[in-house]
Design a protein around this motif. Structure first.
Motif, PDB file in Angstrom:
ATOM      1  N   VAL A 154       0.888  -1.160   0.000  1.00 40.09           N
ATOM      2  CA  VAL A 154       0.000   0.000   0.000  1.00 40.09           C
ATOM      3  C   VAL A 154       0.921   1.203   0.000  1.00 40.09           C
ATOM      4  O   VAL A 154       1.603   1.479   0.989  1.00 40.09           O
ATOM      5  CB  VAL A 154      -0.934   0.023   1.226  1.00 40.09           C
ATOM      6  CG1 VAL A 154      -1.808   1.274   1.191  1.00 40.09           C
ATOM      7  CG2 VAL A 154      -1.808  -1.229   1.264  1.00 40.09           C
ATOM      8  N   VAL A 155       0.971   1.916  -1.129  1.00 40.92           N
ATOM      9  CA  VAL A 155       1.981   2.961  -1.315  1.00 40.92           C
ATOM     10  C   VAL A 155       1.317   4.306  -1.560  1.00 40.92           C
ATOM     11  O   VAL A 155       0.260   4.395  -2.176  1.00 40.92           O
ATOM     12  CB  VAL A 155       2.928   2.598  -2.486  1.00 40.92           C
ATOM     13  CG1 VAL A 155       2.161   2.445  -3.787  1.00 40.92           C
ATOM     14  CG2 VAL A 155       4.045   3.625  -2.622  1.00 40.92           C
ATOM     15  N   ALA A 156       1.955   5.349  -1.044  1.00 37.16           N
ATOM     16  CA  ALA A 156       1.490   6.720  -1.253  1.00 37.16           C
ATOM     17  C   ALA A 156       2.683   7.668  -1.183  1.00 37.16           C
ATOM     18  O   ALA A 156       3.807   7.257  -0.868  1.00 37.16           O
ATOM     19  CB  ALA A 156       0.434   7.101  -0.219  1.00 37.16           C
ATOM     20  N   GLU A 157       2.429   8.934  -1.441  1.00 41.04           N
ATOM     21  CA  GLU A 157       3.509   9.924  -1.441  1.00 41.04           C
ATOM     22  C   GLU A 157       4.100  10.110  -0.044  1.00 41.04           C
ATOM     23  O   GLU A 157       5.290  10.387   0.101  1.00 41.04           O
ATOM     24  CB  GLU A 157       2.985  11.270  -1.960  1.00 41.04           C
ATOM     25  CG  GLU A 157       2.559  11.260  -3.422  1.00 41.04           C
ATOM     26  CD  GLU A 157       3.735  11.271  -4.388  1.00 41.04           C
ATOM     27  OE1 GLU A 157       4.893  11.354  -3.919  1.00 41.04           O
ATOM     28  OE2 GLU A 157       3.488  11.175  -5.605  1.00 41.04           O
ATOM     29  N   GLU A 205      -0.236   9.122   4.549  1.00 38.60           N
ATOM     30  CA  GLU A 205      -1.265   8.873   3.549  1.00 38.60           C
ATOM     31  C   GLU A 205      -1.400   7.372   3.281  1.00 38.60           C
ATOM     32  O   GLU A 205      -2.514   6.856   3.129  1.00 38.60           O
ATOM     33  CB  GLU A 205      -0.917   9.604   2.255  1.00 38.60           C
ATOM     34  CG  GLU A 205      -1.970   9.462   1.165  1.00 38.60           C
ATOM     35  CD  GLU A 205      -1.563  10.125  -0.139  1.00 38.60           C
ATOM     36  OE1 GLU A 205      -2.307   9.962  -1.135  1.00 38.60           O
ATOM     37  OE2 GLU A 205      -0.500  10.782  -0.183  1.00 38.60           O
ATOM     38  N   ALA A 206      -0.278   6.672   3.246  1.00 37.81           N
ATOM     39  CA  ALA A 206      -0.320   5.223   3.018  1.00 37.81           C
ATOM     40  C   ALA A 206      -1.028   4.514   4.169  1.00 37.81           C
ATOM     41  O   ALA A 206      -1.854   3.612   3.953  1.00 37.81           O
ATOM     42  CB  ALA A 206       1.095   4.679   2.843  1.00 37.81           C
ATOM     43  N   GLN A 207      -0.724   4.904   5.390  1.00 39.72           N
ATOM     44  CA  GLN A 207      -1.373   4.294   6.551  1.00 39.72           C
ATOM     45  C   GLN A 207      -2.870   4.584   6.554  1.00 39.72           C
ATOM     46  O   GLN A 207      -3.682   3.727   6.934  1.00 39.72           O
ATOM     47  CB  GLN A 207      -0.728   4.815   7.843  1.00 39.72           C
ATOM     48  CG  GLN A 207       0.705   4.361   8.062  1.00 39.72           C
ATOM     49  CD  GLN A 207       0.817   2.873   8.375  1.00 39.72           C
ATOM     50  OE1 GLN A 207      -0.183   2.188   8.636  1.00 39.72           O
ATOM     51  NE2 GLN A 207       2.033   2.361   8.353  1.00 39.72           N
ATOM     52  N   GLU A 244      -8.441   2.586   5.887  1.00 42.36           N
ATOM     53  CA  GLU A 244      -9.740   2.659   5.218  1.00 42.36           C
ATOM     54  C   GLU A 244     -10.138   1.295   4.647  1.00 42.36           C
ATOM     55  O   GLU A 244     -11.305   0.891   4.728  1.00 42.36           O
ATOM     56  CB  GLU A 244      -9.690   3.696   4.097  1.00 42.36           C
ATOM     57  CG  GLU A 244      -9.620   5.135   4.597  1.00 42.36           C
ATOM     58  CD  GLU A 244      -9.436   6.139   3.468  1.00 42.36           C
ATOM     59  OE1 GLU A 244      -9.205   5.680   2.310  1.00 42.36           O
ATOM     60  OE2 GLU A 244      -9.501   7.347   3.720  1.00 42.36           O
ATOM     61  N   LEU A 245      -9.185   0.581   4.081  1.00 46.37           N
ATOM     62  CA  LEU A 245      -9.466  -0.749   3.545  1.00 46.37           C
ATOM     63  C   LEU A 245      -9.862  -1.712   4.658  1.00 46.37           C
ATOM     64  O   LEU A 245     -10.826  -2.481   4.521  1.00 46.37           O
ATOM     65  CB  LEU A 245      -8.242  -1.285   2.803  1.00 46.37           C
ATOM     66  CG  LEU A 245      -8.024  -0.773   1.385  1.00 46.37           C
ATOM     67  CD1 LEU A 245      -6.591  -1.033   0.928  1.00 46.37           C
ATOM     68  CD2 LEU A 245      -9.015  -1.435   0.425  1.00 46.37           C
TER      69      LEU A 245
END
Length: 419
Positions: free
Chosen positions: A260-263, A267-269, A274-275
């Motif tokens: 699960v990747v984000a900037e 944001e990734a956490q 949410e999932l």
């Protein structure tokens, strides 16, 4: 730059690998029956220079309870060889790998189907051998029940031998194969493909599964939560190969990873949280029950520990992995179910592109993997994020190709053309 580069597979699965992926607001809910959706995913993976796309399969529903089955990301989907044949016409370089069971097929028909896919794709096909561990599948083929684990693997060993003989031209006008299990008289009505034969992939991690892989596999998909687990499996399997006159480089070991990747890390956490909130307890427990081969897990207190379980005739290695994690991390049934539902027991990494690349690099360079089978939580968003954020970071570090250097799947994987 490093001479050795990791291999990457994109594990395609309708709406995504998270059990509640279909509930995500950015998921494509009807993905399982939308060919344009799969074409988009395959092209995204090919543009990012993945070695292959991989389609899992089961010869039946995933869950006996239809109400539960309808609430998962795995409820509908195409038969995978048909799907990959369509994708072969819409791509030009990426490998195309599909699961097919040795319990519910016959060698001649399966060998012909995969060799046809290999020719249709210009030498990009691969077969993921499974023995099938679900009684639901067994009931669809006139069986009186799930065959014992050892019997399934004995059939698989001979099955793989016959298929390899057909692909490599060993069954010709002067020879045939006959045994209690199989009788094959004729050679295939196809010549060898441009890569010599489809790539043989396996995922069994039991003792007999590892021996079968050491004997016959070109690629092994596996499950490992920790570096120590991954390293132990890697060393054990590579160490078995000499007994079959094979070298360690003849097999590429690719553990599953669910990124699960984000900037930013925050944001990734947030994306991951949410999932996780989308998982109903009954769906999570039902999934956990299926992998543990226990039908009455719901009878136990959901806030309590996992009960003592008898050894399964189903997926022995997966059952052992789940039990080990529950004891190691002191998880309740609910906690274990929610954790397992996110990636079905595979390694999960949540963070930035640099953080995920750090983790992959550590296992790759630490001798615990030759590459990874990437399992995005939901499609198309998480595959897009990995392709645009993580792949460039791996390329910058010299860990992954900038472009394809060959045409076939064996070229991509660095595997020898079979004689």
């Amino acid at each position: 730059m490093t001479a050795r580069q990791m291999k990457l597979g994109a594990f395609l699965w309708a709406t995504g690998h998270h059990i509640a992926a279909w509930r995500h607001p950015k998921a494509h809910v009807t993905a399982g029956i939308d060919i344009d959706h799969y074409i988009q995913l395959a092209r995204t993976a090919e543009a990012a220079k993945f070695d292959m796309v991989f389609c899992e399969d089961a010869a039946g529903l995933r869950e006996a309870n239809i109400d539960i089955a309808s609430q998962t990301s795995r409820s509908i989907g195409f038969e995978p060889i048909s799907l990959l044949s369509a994708l072969a016409a819409q791509t030009s370089r990426i490998g195309l790998v599909s699961t097919a069971s040795t319990s519910y097929n016959e060698p001649y028909g399966l060998a012909r189907a995969f060799l046809s896919l290999d020719h249709l794709s210009g030498g990009r096909a691969g077969w993921n051998l499974v023995t099938s561990a679900s009684p639901i599948e067994a009931a669809n083929f006139g069986s009186t029940g799930l065959k014992p684990h050892a019997d399934r693997y004995e059939r698989a060993r001979e099955f793989a031998e016959v298929v390899a003989g057909l692909w490599h031209g060993k069954l010709d006008e002067a020879s045939s194969h006959a045994s209690q299990s199989f009788s094959v008289r004729d050679p295939l009505d196809l010549p060898r493909s441009s890569q010599g034969a489809p790539v043989m992939v396996q995922a069994g991690a039991s003792e007999v599964g590892r021996d079968l892989a050491a004997r016959t596999a070109d690629v092994v998909f596996t499950t490992a939560q920790t570096f120590e687990e991954a390293k132990a499996f890697y060393d054990d399997l590579k160490g078995r190969m000499a007994a079959y006159e094979r070298e360690p480089g003849d097999i590429k070991i690719m553990p599953g990873v669910a990124p699960v990747v984000a900037e930013t890390e925050a944001e990734a956490q947030e994306k991951y949280a949410e999932l996780q909130e989308l998982i109903p307890d009954d769906v999570g427990v039902a999934l956990l029950s299926s992998y543990l081969s226990i039908s009455d897990l719901w009878r136990y207190p959901i806030e309590g520990p996992l009960p003592e379980l008898p050894e399964s005739e189903g997926m022995k290695s997966r059952q052992a992995l789940v039990i080990e994690q529950s004891r190691r991390d002191n998880l309740s049934i609910r906690q274990l179910a929610r954790h397992f539902a996110g990636a079905r027991g595979h390694w999960r990494i949540v963070g930035t592109a640099a953080q995920i690349a750090d983790e992959l690099q550590a296992r790759f360079e630490g001798g615990a993997a030759d590459g990874f089978n990437v399992m995005p939580s939901y499609f198309p968003g998480e595959l897009d994020a990995f392709a645009t954020l993580v792949v460039p970071e791996l390329q910058r570090r010299g860990l992954f190709r900038i472009d394809y250097e060959g045409r076939t799947l064996r070229d991509h994987l660095g595997l020898k053309r079979p004689r």
